[in-house]
Design a protein around this motif. Structure first.
Motif: not given
Ligand code: FAD
Length: 363
Positions: A306-321
């Motif tokens: 369908d579609y996709c969106g991109i989250r502008p995150k400040l932390t990466g995989p395995g790190e606390p949100a």
């Protein structure tokens, strides 16, 4: 004051409206040719309850308060929405313990009317569901997010504000008592403002780096986490939003509904290095597996990219949100400048509440 807001996504529009309601003269600069061309048009359009976020965090506070404000705004401005409710489902004992933790968190966050229900009660609500228990959040809903943003834009204009489309902010510097801002594009040139809000979404860090004398160590990392959605080519099986227990980086592949009653699944979490919006159809394989854990009746070959969106995150995989980062003068030392970083989910739900906080920082 003359206030510049950079970005006409849901956050920029909500901030611009809030500033205009306080009597400021507001201009929004938007790099593209319309409103909501960034993250704001690529999400689940869910009005979140505020279940998951650590108590006292900016996300918990703005989500719960923003949700209440958003329902009131929708009612008073005729914005399409439906308080359809949501079930967070557990398919085994380990997940049940996780869902119980979410219930405790939600209660601590002041989310109204939540309750744990058993598998039979959940199936009485949604007959196709397979689970041993669930958390019911009746305050969760869905919204016509574009209609919401149109209403924000309308109110901004009613108060004398304006949006300059196809106009990018290139750089800025503080020349007391003003911010001197250089634009490129349709309204290229240099103008002075009393206050600036950087609500540039995925472009917020890049813009902050182009602010003269802005402390480099106050610009956080930008980490991109794509969320892919697959549409369901069939009659919707559910009337509520159905969420599994959360996964690293997201809330898990869930059932989302739009106001027309269409059902889709997503978003998953795909860590990426650069902005890209194509969907790999092979990702459907993992969707079938994950969805069938709570909906065994999912037919084969029924999911379409369908579609996709991109989250502008400040932390990466395995790190606390990370929390939302609303960086005003106290955070970086520059007067009447607010940088907004990491405004991922639940940014849409939180937008009116974030806007109040930001407008309050401008004086
Ligand atoms: C997959 C996914 C699902 C989500 N689901 C939900 C949900 O169900 N519920 C919820 O509450 N939240 C959800 N969110 C979060 C929500 O969508 C975002 O928090 C919100 O849309 C962020 O809005 P924004 O205005 O900060 O960014 P954007 O909408 O990206 O707006 C930023 C704007 O700034 C412009 N810009 C950038 N740089 C410049 C510049 N230098 N000069 C001028 N303009 C510039 C861009 O063109 C863009 O239009 C989801 C997010 C994602 C990615």
């Amino acid at each position: 004051m003359q206030v510049l807001v950079v970005g006409a996504g849901v956050i920029g529009l909500a901030v611009a409206r809030a500033a205009a309601l306080r009597g400021h003269e507001v201009v929004v600069a938007e790099a593209t040719g319309g409103i909501a061309n960034g993250v704001s048009s690529r999400n689940s359009e869910v009005i979140h309850g505020g279940l998951y976020y650590p108590t006292g965090s900016s996300r918990a506070r703005h989500c719960v308060r923003g949700r209440r404000m958003l329902y009131a705004f929708c009612a008073s401005h005729g914005v399409g929405h439906r308080k359809c409710g949501k079930l967070v489902v557990a398919t085994n004992e380990a997940e049940l313990a996780k869902v119980e933790t979410i219930r405790a968190q939600a209660q601590a966050n002041g989310v109204e009317n939540i309750e744990m229900i058993g598998g039979n009660a959940a199936r009485a609500m949604e007959s196709e569901l397979s689970c041993i228990g669930a958390l019911h959040s009746p305050e969760t809903g869905i919204i016509d997010s574009h209609g919401f943003m149109m209403a924000l834009w309308g109110e901004l204009e009613e108060r004398g504000g304006a949006i300059a489309f196809e106009t990018s902010v290139e750089r800025m510097s503080f020349k007391a008592p003003h911010w001197r801002v250089q634009f490129s594009g349709r309204d290229a040139g240099t103008l002075d403002f009393d206050a600036v809000v950087n609500a540039a979404g995925l472009g917020a860090q890049a813009l902050a780096r182009r602010i003269e004398d802005y402390p480099a160590d106050k610009v956080p990392r930008l980490i991109l986490a794509k969320g892919n959605y697959f549409g369901f080519a069939g009659r919707p099986a559910f009337s509520r939003l159905i969420y599994p227990t959360p996964v690293d980086g997201g809330l898990g592949v869930h059932v989302t509904l739009d106001l027309a009653g269409r059902m889709r699944f997503g978003p998953d979490v795909e860590w990426i290095k650069e902005e890209a919006y194509s969907i790999d159809p092979r990702r459907a394989d993992s969707f079938y597996e994950r969805i069938r854990a709570y909906w065994p009746g999912l037919p084969a070959d029924s999911l379409v990219p369908d579609y996709c969106g991109i989250r502008p995150k400040l932390t990466g995989p395995g790190e606390p949100a990370a929390d939302f980062m609303i960086a005003a003068e106290a955070a970086h030392g520059m007067p009447r400048l607010v940088n907004l970083f990491g405004i991922e989910s639940p940014g849409l739900t939180s937008s009116l509440s974030i806007a109040e906080e930001v407008a309050g920082c401008l004086a």
